[in-house]
Scaffold this active site. Structure first.
Site, PDB file in Angstrom:
ATOM      1  N   CYS A   1       0.902  -1.056   0.073  1.00 37.04           N
ATOM      2  CA  CYS A   1      -0.134   0.033  -0.238  1.00 37.04           C
ATOM      3  C   CYS A   1       0.911   1.179  -0.107  1.00 37.04           C
ATOM      4  CB  CYS A   1      -0.897   0.041   1.157  1.00 37.04           C
ATOM      5  SG  CYS A   1      -2.029   1.466   1.173  1.00 37.04           S
ATOM      6  N   CYS A  43      -0.355   4.049   2.449  1.00 28.34           N
ATOM      7  CA  CYS A  43      -0.543   4.129   3.796  1.00 28.34           C
ATOM      8  C   CYS A  43      -0.294   2.895   4.382  1.00 28.34           C
ATOM      9  CB  CYS A  43      -1.690   4.560   4.451  1.00 28.34           C
ATOM     10  SG  CYS A  43      -2.967   3.855   3.559  1.00 28.34           S
ATOM     11  N   SER A  44      -1.324   1.942   4.893  1.00 24.44           N
ATOM     12  CA  SER A  44      -0.942   0.636   5.605  1.00 24.44           C
ATOM     13  C   SER A  44      -2.046  -0.216   5.276  1.00 24.44           C
ATOM     14  CB  SER A  44      -0.723   0.844   6.907  1.00 24.44           C
ATOM     15  OG  SER A  44      -1.526   1.675   7.507  1.00 24.44           O
ATOM     16  N   CYS A  45      -2.860  -0.170   4.257  1.00 19.57           N
ATOM     17  CA  CYS A  45      -4.103  -0.816   3.882  1.00 19.57           C
ATOM     18  C   CYS A  45      -3.847  -2.233   4.099  1.00 19.57           C
ATOM     19  CB  CYS A  45      -4.934  -0.381   2.819  1.00 19.57           C
ATOM     20  SG  CYS A  45      -5.394   1.411   2.981  1.00 19.57           S
TER      21      CYS A  45
END
Lengths: 199, 118
Positions: free
Chosen positions: A98, A101-103
């Site tokens: 991702c 971000c950090s999905c």
């Protein structure tokens, strides 16, 4: 004092404050810890993968309608509402990142590891996936195709790793033990029959 | 006074209720196989169109259906439901001629991010 100790102290202080001020009830904290320790995590994804390796009809459903196939096994939670599953083969290696971000697909894989959220992984998995794979001990043949999946929007991605060689007679439970979180991100392969990370 | 977080509230937080998929009737501007270019735009607020994709040329690989638009939601502009596509970019288009010819990157892009190739 190690940084883990510092984090633990800070968490304890925050927890006491939240409880003392009556903002959170203790069973709510226990509920969330139990959820992430026992109910959401890569053990769910490993079950999905082991079932797909064992049951070709399930595998077809998993690749064509992943969200429903995963719910079939009882894994229904937030950050799993709209899933995509991509299959690794000898010819195609998939890796998920991702970049924004950090999905991460919580229902099948829990919370993302710290490195997955780091700027270097997010930048380099996109621009130099083969280099990142080598750093994880994964060598991809020069003639194979590498596909990077940037889960920047609303879909959540999981890799169906290639079934390791020599596992023909293994039960679904035995297969599950070979499926790691990292293999479902695509940075490694599934473990080999000896339980080692396969290059 | 804010609501106390009870066990029941905590349970609700993790239910699968946050799909961004929208049941709406919105026409798709693109179809699988279409050659597209990602718009070269520079919004000052939230966007899911990363800089490394802007201005790059790719091909629509799949249509995920209709989803709420993260950019407009973040800016108070409502859901603006529209098609969300999986778009394939070659590694060479994104990173130059030194990248392996067969490698590629797939990213999910909303209708508003894309323009047709002339």
């Amino acid at each position: 004092m190690t940084s883990d100790d510092e984090v633990a102290l800070r968490v304890r202080a925050l927890e006491s404050l939240l409880l003392e001020k009556g903002l959170v009830e203790a069973p709510a904290i226990d509920e969330i810890i139990d959820l992430f320790e026992n109910r959401l995590g890569p053990q769910n994804g490993a079950r999905v993968v082991a079932r797909a390796w064992s049951d070709p009809a399930f595998k077809d459903r998993l690749l064509s309608n992943p969200t429903d196939a995963i719910v079939e096994l009882g894994f229904e939670a937030v950050q799993g509402e709209d899933m995509v599953v991509v299959e690794n083969t000898a010819a195609v290696h998939n890796i998920v990142v991702c970049t924004l971000c950090s999905c991460f697909p919580w229902a099948t894989m829990g919370l993302p590891p710290v490195w997955y959220k780091s700027a270097p992984y997010r930048a380099r998995a996109a621009s130099d996936p083969r280099g990142v794979l080598v750093e994880f001990g994964t060598n991809i043949a020069a003639e194979a195709e590498v596909r990077v999946w940037d889960s920047n929007a609303e879909l959540r991605y999981m890799v169906l790793p290639e079934r390791p060689a020599g596992t023909d007679g293994m039960s679904e439970d035995e297969l599950m033990a070979l499926v790691t979180r990292d293999s479902m991100i695509g940075v490694t392969r599934a473990l080999d029959v000896g339980g080692e990370v396969a290059p | 006074m804010s609501r106390v977080i009870t066990q029941e509230v905590a349970r609700g937080l993790y239910k699968a209720t946050r799909t961004a998929h929208v049941d709406a009737d919105v026409a798709a501007s693109f179809k699988v196989g279409d050659a597209i270019q990602a718009r070269n735009v520079n919004p000052t607020g939230h966007t899911r169109l990363p800089r490394y994709i802007r201005g790059k040329q790719g091909v629509v690989a799949a249509d995920h259906g209709i989803f709420q638009f993260a950019d407009s939601l973040a800016h108070g502009g409502g859901k603006q439901p529209q098609h969300l596509y999986s778009v394939k970019f070659t590694a060479q288009e994104l990173w130059g001629a030194d990248a392996p010819a067969q490698d590629s990157l797939y990213i999910d892009l909303w209708d508003d991010y894309l323009e047709k190739m002339a």
